[in-house]
Design a protein around this motif. Structure first.
Motif, PDB file in Angstrom:
ATOM      1  N   LEU A  28      22.316  21.367 -45.019  1.00 26.61           N
ATOM      2  CA  LEU A  28      22.727  20.583 -45.995  1.00 26.61           C
ATOM      3  C   LEU A  28      22.421  20.444 -46.958  1.00 26.61           C
ATOM      4  CD1 LEU A  28      26.035  18.888 -45.776  1.00 26.61           C
ATOM      5  CD2 LEU A  28      24.378  17.342 -44.982  1.00 26.61           C
ATOM      6  N   ARG A  29      21.121  19.981 -47.231  1.00 24.83           N
ATOM      7  CA  ARG A  29      20.677  20.216 -48.426  1.00 24.83           C
ATOM      8  C   ARG A  29      20.828  21.198 -49.835  1.00 24.83           C
ATOM      9  NH1 ARG A  29      15.595  20.362 -51.153  1.00 24.83           N
ATOM     10  NH2 ARG A  29      14.597  20.885 -49.539  1.00 24.83           N
ATOM     11  N   GLN A  40      28.882  12.798 -56.285  1.00 24.21           N
ATOM     12  CA  GLN A  40      29.068  13.370 -54.992  1.00 24.21           C
ATOM     13  C   GLN A  40      28.760  13.825 -53.772  1.00 24.21           C
ATOM     14  OE1 GLN A  40      30.399  14.658 -57.452  1.00 24.21           O
ATOM     15  NE2 GLN A  40      32.462  13.322 -58.363  1.00 24.21           N
ATOM     16  N   ARG A  41      27.208  14.136 -54.063  1.00 24.70           N
ATOM     17  CA  ARG A  41      25.561  14.748 -53.730  1.00 24.70           C
ATOM     18  C   ARG A  41      25.560  13.500 -52.902  1.00 24.70           C
ATOM     19  NH1 ARG A  41      23.668  17.725 -56.502  1.00 24.70           N
ATOM     20  NH2 ARG A  41      21.760  16.232 -57.511  1.00 24.70           N
ATOM     21  N   LEU A  42      25.372  12.372 -53.866  1.00 23.90           N
ATOM     22  CA  LEU A  42      24.179  11.512 -52.926  1.00 23.90           C
ATOM     23  C   LEU A  42      25.365  10.200 -51.807  1.00 23.90           C
ATOM     24  CD1 LEU A  42      22.729  10.453 -56.063  1.00 23.90           C
ATOM     25  CD2 LEU A  42      21.371  11.148 -54.185  1.00 23.90           C
ATOM     26  N   TRP A  45      25.727  11.833 -49.041  1.00 24.76           N
ATOM     27  CA  TRP A  45      24.106  11.987 -47.752  1.00 24.76           C
ATOM     28  C   TRP A  45      24.843  10.091 -47.356  1.00 24.76           C
ATOM     29  CZ3 TRP A  45      21.093  14.556 -45.340  1.00 24.76           C
ATOM     30  CH2 TRP A  45      21.248  16.125 -46.092  1.00 24.76           C
ATOM     31  N   ALA A  46      25.085   9.510 -48.502  1.00 26.12           N
ATOM     32  CA  ALA A  46      25.316   8.117 -47.251  1.00 26.12           C
ATOM     33  C   ALA A  46      26.054   7.879 -46.592  1.00 26.12           C
ATOM     34  CB  ALA A  46      25.267   6.761 -48.677  1.00 26.12           C
ATOM     35  N   PRO A 106      18.907   1.415 -46.588  1.00 22.43           N
ATOM     36  CA  PRO A 106      20.112   0.799 -47.301  1.00 22.43           C
ATOM     37  C   PRO A 106      20.120   0.363 -48.942  1.00 22.43           C
ATOM     38  CG  PRO A 106      19.065  -0.497 -45.388  1.00 22.43           C
ATOM     39  CD  PRO A 106      18.589   1.303 -45.393  1.00 22.43           C
ATOM     40  N   ARG A 107      19.227   0.794 -48.944  1.00 22.02           N
ATOM     41  CA  ARG A 107      18.644   1.109 -50.868  1.00 22.02           C
ATOM     42  C   ARG A 107      19.858   2.533 -51.295  1.00 22.02           C
ATOM     43  NH1 ARG A 107      13.015   1.813 -51.712  1.00 22.02           N
ATOM     44  NH2 ARG A 107      12.304   0.641 -50.671  1.00 22.02           N
ATOM     45  N   LEU A 108      19.315   3.595 -50.569  1.00 24.89           N
ATOM     46  CA  LEU A 108      19.831   4.591 -51.175  1.00 24.89           C
ATOM     47  C   LEU A 108      21.930   4.371 -50.534  1.00 24.89           C
ATOM     48  CD1 LEU A 108      20.799   7.456 -51.588  1.00 24.89           C
ATOM     49  CD2 LEU A 108      21.002   7.736 -48.967  1.00 24.89           C
TER      50      LEU A 108
END
Length: 149
Positions: A28-29, A40-42, A45-46, A106-108
């Motif tokens: 996936l990465r 969109q990528r981030l 992941w979230a 949670p930071r992400l």
């Protein structure tokens, strides 16, 4: 509880957790990095972690519970050294997961929600490094299991 049932729970939980990490890290990465822009990528992941981490939390509880049940049934002093190594490595891996789940994830999510893409990327990179560590530890754990007598 029958030993075969405990082994099934233990192996299934480990396969789900480690298999999920391997899929995310090795498949996936790179795919997400090659076809999606950072926002969109981030966000992907979230959203992925929101689902995956819930199931991993269940798998970790089942894995630790079944492992402890099996090791305590025979007694800690009678357990093969490989089982003890597996227990220590597994507990360390669980600790890494808890840190990711309660601290880094949670930071992400917060950075993604606020559109702070560089900060979100840094949080994701921290998660990636710890997942890589857990993948290495999982290989050592499987080796401990395979070579225990």
């Amino acid at each position: 509880m029958k030993h075969a049932v405990l082994l099934f729970i233990h192996f299934s939980s480990a396969i789900f957790w480690v298999g999920g990490m391997a899929f995310a890290y090795f498949c996936l990465r790179p795919a997400a990095g090659s076809v999606l822009e950072p926002p969109q990528r981030l966000a992907l992941w979230a959203a992925t972690f929101a689902r995956f981490f819930r199931y991993v939390a269940i798998a970790v509880v089942l894995l630790i519970g079944s492992g402890l049940w099996m090791i305590l049934r025979i007694g800690l002093s009678y357990a093969p050294h490989g089982w003890l190594a597996m227990m220590v490595l597994g507990l360390f891996m669980a600790g890494v997961f808890v840190f990711i789940y309660w601290r880094l994830y949670p930071r992400l999510v917060g950075h993604v929600s606020a559109g702070r893409w560089p900060d979100a990327a840094a949080a994701l990179n921290d998660i990636r490094q710890l997942v890589a560590l857990n993948l290495v530890l999982s290989v050592l754990t499987v080796a401990a299991a395979a070579f225990s007598r």
